[in-house]
Design an enzyme around this catalytic site. Structure first.
Site, mmCIF file in Angstrom:
data_model
loop_
_atom_site.group_PDB
_atom_site.id
_atom_site.type_symbol
_atom_site.label_atom_id
_atom_site.label_comp_id
_atom_site.label_asym_id
_atom_site.label_seq_id
_atom_site.Cartn_x
_atom_site.Cartn_y
_atom_site.Cartn_z
ATOM 1 C CB CYS A 277 -0.952 0.017 1.182
ATOM 2 S SG CYS A 277 -1.260 -1.570 1.918
ATOM 3 N NE ARG A 306 1.508 -9.497 4.974
ATOM 4 C CZ ARG A 306 0.236 -9.384 4.663
ATOM 5 N NH1 ARG A 306 -0.635 -10.226 5.169
ATOM 6 N NH2 ARG A 306 -0.171 -8.436 3.852
ATOM 7 C CD GLN A 324 -0.837 -8.587 -0.566
ATOM 8 O OE1 GLN A 324 -1.751 -7.905 -1.013
ATOM 9 N NE2 GLN A 324 -0.313 -8.363 0.624
ATOM 10 C CG ASP A 326 -1.975 -5.352 -3.125
ATOM 11 O OD1 ASP A 326 -3.196 -5.232 -2.935
ATOM 12 O OD2 ASP A 326 -1.109 -4.832 -2.392
ATOM 13 C CG HIS A 328 -3.455 -0.303 -2.780
ATOM 14 N ND1 HIS A 328 -2.339 -1.053 -3.084
ATOM 15 C CD2 HIS A 328 -3.815 -0.640 -1.518
ATOM 16 C CE1 HIS A 328 -2.022 -1.785 -2.030
ATOM 17 N NE2 HIS A 328 -2.905 -1.568 -1.070
ATOM 18 C CE LYS A 412 -10.813 -7.901 7.756
ATOM 19 N NZ LYS A 412 -9.626 -8.675 7.912
ATOM 20 C CG HIS A 458 -6.012 -1.660 1.211
ATOM 21 N ND1 HIS A 458 -4.676 -1.485 1.450
ATOM 22 C CD2 HIS A 458 -6.641 -0.662 1.880
ATOM 23 C CE1 HIS A 458 -4.503 -0.439 2.247
ATOM 24 N NE2 HIS A 458 -5.692 0.082 2.514
#
Ligand code: TSB
Ligand code: ZN
Length: 589
Positions: A277, A306, A324, A326, A328, A412, A458
């Site tokens: 992000c 992580r 990911q 991913d 945004h 979420k 996200h």
């Protein structure tokens, strides 16, 4: 599988069986000290300290035998109530029990103990009347477990087991466990050469082998095309950032325990990024935006690191280095509903393409009373939460509302799935965020010329390529749809001497059409090669002999089917291309 925790009778049975296990262990390992032995969804476990001695899988049978012996005695299980003071005295040589007693609520002045024969354990109960009722049980596995789940503490040994009222139920349970083992992506991943791990690389850091890499590449191409058509712009950003970047985003304060420690290079202090992000916020902030440009969708197949507890890492499902899928999405407050709808529609579309049906939506909302956790803007929260609900209702999807589970920065939606082994995990996610754009001082110029802060969504459709691959391997039991399969066609000449040339010709034809194809030209019997093709779960096996060569035809067998079909080679090429291009599922072949 029945949830033991929710079935009172089974819960009592399993809890009593945990005591029986402890009693047997105490007989065999007199130095044993016991921590807790709870009932879990699929049985029970007991955490035991053996003072350095290690129990191996093969020891379980011996313990089981001792359990049977103890149970046969048919001792009554006797409850006794004592004061806290007496309990502290009674268990004074057992630091684990002392810890438990001291942790008990002040109101619990009376403590209960249960005794069966020569064994007494501290316990709230209830238990079965006599050990005779414990007949149909099985010890399943043993693993290490840190005391209180903390890696800084001593490693105890956790023995798992299960107990039923009758033999049939136990057999059924064991059968399901065996099936789950076969379906476990760690087994499939090994059998099909999809990924490996190595201590020299590290825990939770899988290496994708060529077969796995092919699958992942297909997944990447697939979702990239979908996203591109939906107006996403993809970027590449570094998988490190400075500590200051994560201080700005707030991760350093709120997410540090999930991050790898920082490293200093010259004057800069870096962290391996746990999320993308912050990088995407900077990409957005790199240029000026008008309300007309929004929504802006920044996507990336981004590697993150992580810190996951070593006991929690699992194959590709829970890793420490992940990629990911991913993005945004930067929107005006008015666009939240519409954009959220697009994300949920994309999730539904993708799950449909993969034929996935076993999943559930979980909508995490704030707890209105919890003013400390959630930033205080009731109007904004209410509007956003209502919009998400509205969209889900409009799309007609079922969802569970989890009050108090929203992140502090917004509500979420998660998609949860159940792996072959272990608890549910989240695959897709879409998280609203009112705070991060503020922290990065992001803005757009609104209709009236004023400077406004965008809202961020996200979202990750596959979640990570790692976890999605794990899940899809389990759902398909490794029999991937043709478009995903690392090898799509296996060409098997009946006799190398006479049919290898024709096989090679077919291979070239298919290859020119973009099909992933192999020829099995080994000097082995046809039956052997066919079996191997099945073990490798290759979608199409071609059998080429005299008839096929002379008539320029192809005989093929689809994985998992008995029948063989013969068609002209042109027809086969047309057919397989259609199967691959339309991403046909195996069940629709
Ligand atoms: C969606 N910042 C958001 C992103 O923009 C984010 O990181 N969300 S997340 O923390 O929920 O992670 C996204 C997805 O990654 C999860 O939904 C889950 O499917 C997957 N994931 C999380 N942790 C792991 C892990 N340790 N191993 C494999 N996949 C993981
Ligand atoms: Zn994010």
């Amino acid at each position: 599988m029945i949830n033991m925790k929710e079935n009172e009778k089974l819960s009592i049975l399993n809890h009593s069986c945990a005591h029986l296990l402890a009693q047997a262990v105490k007989h065999l390992y007199p130095q044993a000290k016991f921590w807790v032995g709870p009932v879990i969804e699929d049985g029970f476990y007991y955490d035991i300290d053996l003072d350095g001695e290690v129990i191996k899988e093969e020891d379980l049978a011996v313990i089981e035998k001792e359990m049977k012996k103890c149970a046969k005695d048919g001792k009554r299980i006797i409850r006794e109530e004592i004061s806290k003071k007496d309990a502290l005295e009674k268990f004074k040589d057992d630091p684990y029990k002392i810890d438990l007693i001291n942790r008990m609520d002040e109101s619990e002045t009376i403590i209960s103990c249960y005794t069966q024969g020569d064994f007494t354990d501290l316990c709230r109960g209830p238990h079965v009347e006599t050990t005779k009722e414990l007949k149909h049980f099985k010890l399943l596995k043993v693993s290490g477990a840190y005391w209180k789940g903390d890696a800084k503490n001593k490693m105890l040994q956790r023995i798992y087991g299960v107990c039923y009222e009758n033999e049939e139920d136990l057999e059924e349970h064991l059968k399901l466990i065996e099936e789950a083992k076969q379906r476990d992506h760690r087994k499939i991943g090994k059998d099909l050469d999809i990924f490996m791990s190595h201590d020299l690389v590290g825990k939770g850091m899988p290496l994708w082998l060529p077969n796995g890499a092919l699958i992942r590449k297909q997944l990447e191409n697939y979702i990239y095309e979908k996203e591109r058509k939906l107006g996403y712009h993809h970027v590449y950003t570094p998988c490190v950032g400075t500590v200051d970047l994560y201080k700005t985003s707030g991760h350093w304060d709120h997410y540090k325990e999930n991050m790898f420690p920082s490293m200093k290079v010259d004057e800069e202090e870096f962290v391996l990024r746990p999320m993308n992000c912050p990088h995407h916020m900077l990409v957005y902030g790199n240029s000026l935006h008008s309300y007309r440009d929004l929504p802006i969708r920044i996507g990336e197949f981004a590697t993150d690191f992580r810190y996951e507890a070593s006991g929690a890492v699992k194959g590709l499902e829970r890793v420490r280095c992940m990629c990911q899928n991913d993005a945004h999405l930067f929107v005006t407050p008015e666009q939240i509903g519409e954009e959220f709808k697009k994300v949920v529609s994309l999730i539904l579309d993708v799950y449909h393409d993969f034929g996935l049906e076993n999943y559930s939506f979980r909508l995490s909302l704030r707890d209105k009373e919890d003013k400390e956790k959630y930033f205080d803007d009731d109007k904004m929260w209410d509007e956003a939460e209502n919009k998400l609900r509205e969209v889900l209702n409009e799309l007609g999807v079922d969802y569970f509302e989890a009050v108090g589970e929203a992140a502090f920065y917004g509500p979420k939606l998660d998609v949860e799935v159940k792996p072959a082994v272990g608890p549910e995990v989240t695959l897709s996610t879409c998280q609203l965020d009112f705070l991060l754009p503020r922290r990065f001082d992001l803005s757009y110029i609104d209709k009236d010329g004023s400077r406004q802060v965008p809202v961020v969504l996200h979202r990750a459709i596959f979640g990570t390529f790692d976890r999605f691959t794990a899940f899809i391997l389990e759902e398909t039991k490794g029999s991937l749809p043709s478009w995903l399969a690392p090898v799509q066609v296996n060409v098997i000449p009946v006799n190398n001497e006479y049919h290898l040339d024709y096989a090679s010709e077919i291979k070239e034809l298919l290859e020119n059409e973009g099909i992933r194809v192999e020829v099995d030209g080994r000097n082995e019997k046809l039956g052997y090669k066919m079996r191997e093709s099945t073990i490798r779960k290759i979608p199409f096996s071609l059998i080429l002999g005299n008839s096929e060569r002379d008539n320029q035809t192809i005989s093929y067998r689809i994985y998992g089917r008995e029948e063989t079909t013969t068609v002209s080679k042109e027809e086969f090429i047309k057919y397989i291309k259609e199967v691959v291009d339309t991403k046909k599922l195996n069940r629709d072949l």
